[in-house]
Design a protein around this motif. Sequence first.
Motif, PDB file in Angstrom:
ATOM      1  N   GLU A   1      -8.416   2.035  -2.512  1.00  5.92           N
ATOM      2  CA  GLU A   1      -9.045   1.590  -1.646  1.00  5.92           C
ATOM      3  C   GLU A   1     -10.121   2.690  -1.983  1.00  5.92           C
ATOM      4  O   GLU A   1      -9.499   3.788  -1.801  1.00  5.92           O
ATOM      5  CB  GLU A   1      -7.622   2.013  -0.546  1.00  5.92           C
ATOM      6  CG  GLU A   1      -6.912   0.533  -0.774  1.00  5.92           C
ATOM      7  CD  GLU A   1      -6.166   0.479   0.672  1.00  5.92           C
ATOM      8  OE1 GLU A   1      -6.408   1.735   0.848  1.00  5.92           O
ATOM      9  OE2 GLU A   1      -5.149  -0.237   0.186  1.00  5.92           O
TER      10      GLU A   1
ATOM     11  N   ASP B   1     -11.646   0.342   2.371  1.00  7.06           N
ATOM     12  CA  ASP B   1     -10.553   0.361   3.640  1.00  7.06           C
ATOM     13  C   ASP B   1     -11.602   0.599   4.413  1.00  7.06           C
ATOM     14  O   ASP B   1     -12.703   1.110   4.753  1.00  7.06           O
ATOM     15  CB  ASP B   1      -9.857   2.017   2.743  1.00  7.06           C
ATOM     16  CG  ASP B   1      -8.753   1.714   3.400  1.00  7.06           C
ATOM     17  OD1 ASP B   1      -8.199   1.130   4.726  1.00  7.06           O
ATOM     18  OD2 ASP B   1      -8.141   2.914   3.579  1.00  7.06           O
TER      19      ASP B   1
ATOM     20  N   GLU C   1       0.679  -1.525  -0.516  1.00  6.33           N
ATOM     21  CA  GLU C   1       0.407  -0.127  -0.333  1.00  6.33           C
ATOM     22  C   GLU C   1       1.228   0.908  -0.087  1.00  6.33           C
ATOM     23  O   GLU C   1       1.686   1.471   0.829  1.00  6.33           O
ATOM     24  CB  GLU C   1      -1.309  -0.197   1.228  1.00  6.33           C
ATOM     25  CG  GLU C   1      -1.998   1.558   0.873  1.00  6.33           C
ATOM     26  CD  GLU C   1      -3.289   1.349   2.671  1.00  6.33           C
ATOM     27  OE1 GLU C   1      -2.558   0.389   3.506  1.00  6.33           O
ATOM     28  OE2 GLU C   1      -3.708   2.141   2.355  1.00  6.33           O
TER      29      GLU C   1
ATOM     30  N   ASN D   1      -4.940   4.821  -2.207  1.00  2.33           N
ATOM     31  CA  ASN D   1      -5.769   5.560  -1.655  1.00  2.33           C
ATOM     32  C   ASN D   1      -6.689   6.371  -2.557  1.00  2.33           C
ATOM     33  O   ASN D   1      -5.824   8.021  -2.530  1.00  2.33           O
ATOM     34  CB  ASN D   1      -5.512   5.839   0.032  1.00  2.33           C
ATOM     35  CG  ASN D   1      -5.111   4.966   0.752  1.00  2.33           C
ATOM     36  OD1 ASN D   1      -6.162   4.444   1.362  1.00  2.33           O
ATOM     37  ND2 ASN D   1      -4.181   4.577   1.105  1.00  2.33           N
TER      38      ASN D   1
ATOM     39  N   LYS E   1     -11.645  -4.743   3.452  1.00  2.26           N
ATOM     40  CA  LYS E   1     -10.132  -4.936   4.347  1.00  2.26           C
ATOM     41  C   LYS E   1     -10.856  -3.972   5.517  1.00  2.26           C
ATOM     42  O   LYS E   1     -11.386  -3.471   6.227  1.00  2.26           O
ATOM     43  CB  LYS E   1      -8.758  -3.528   4.231  1.00  2.26           C
ATOM     44  CG  LYS E   1      -8.465  -3.165   2.823  1.00  2.26           C
ATOM     45  CD  LYS E   1      -7.394  -2.111   2.308  1.00  2.26           C
ATOM     46  CE  LYS E   1      -6.341  -2.924   3.217  1.00  2.26           C
ATOM     47  NZ  LYS E   1      -5.178  -1.595   2.606  1.00  2.26           N
TER      48      LYS E   1
HETATM   49 MG    MG Z   1      -5.752   2.266   3.151  1.00  2.00          MG
END
Ligand code: MG
Length: 238
Positions: free
Chosen positions: A122, A152, A32, A90, A173
């Motif tokens: 995400e 997320d 990530e 993200n 997640k």
């Molecule tokens: Mg994230």
Amino acid sequence: LRQLRSAIQSGQLELHYQPRIDLARRKPSGFEALVRWRHPQLGLLPPAQFIPLAELSDVIRPLTLWVLDEALGQLAAWTPNSPSIHMAVNLSARHLMDDACPTQVQRLLKKHGVDPARLELEITESAIIADPERATHTLRRIHDMGVHISIDDFGTGYSSLSHLKRLPLNALKIDVSFVTHMLQNEQDAAIVESTIALAHSLGLSVVAEGIEDEGTRLRLNELGCDEGQGFLLGRPME
Ligand code: MG
Ligand code: C2E
Ligand code: MG
């Protein structure tokens, strides 16, 4: 905000990469990308100190494009040795309201010659509830390109399951706050277990964030959790 705008152009932002681990195979599955701001006076700033502000303004757009560009460039540089590794980035709510978003993602994938299936975007639940229909439309276009989509911080937002079931998703997640103390706290354990079951019955994979000890890693593996991320497995690294 004014400083942040010029920081993007003058190279003060940097990405740190936190590994994601395939829990059953005990092998890295991806990374990530997490942004930091190396501020000339204030030092290294964590995202919590500038992302929420950036999200209130338009600065989040050039910031995210910079992050995507940098992260895909890095992934392409790593490719020769590890073609199966994916990169998670993200994406803020504002992008889901933006018709140009899918085209921009596609342009950057092309620029770096990265297979769309190696990118995972995400998004948070709050990004969806702002305007579920528009968010779904944008996500469909991105998903149709082959890019993976994950939710997320799952469990911390207010999205309804009826919204989630309509989204083109690949993974959930589980938020750090449920995972870190799941061995000590029965409620956390129950939430983690039922999230794994929910995800799997919807055909999604599950990533647990915030694994800090070996006991938690073992338990998550027993529960069938697909991937893990956390300080035990690797901190975000330069
Ligand atoms: Mg994230
Ligand atoms: P996130 O996407 O949920 O990222 C995971 C955060 O959890 C990271 O904090 C990571 O360092 C932290 N974490 C990882 N493993 C553990 C662990 O074992 N225990 C604990 N207690 N924490 C762990 P970080 O890097 O400070 O990022 C915070 C948030 O900032 C991210 O949460 C994400 O929402 C946001 N963010 C970071 N980079 C970007 C970006 O490029 N764009 C946008 N829009 N948001 C970003
Ligand atoms: Mg998270």
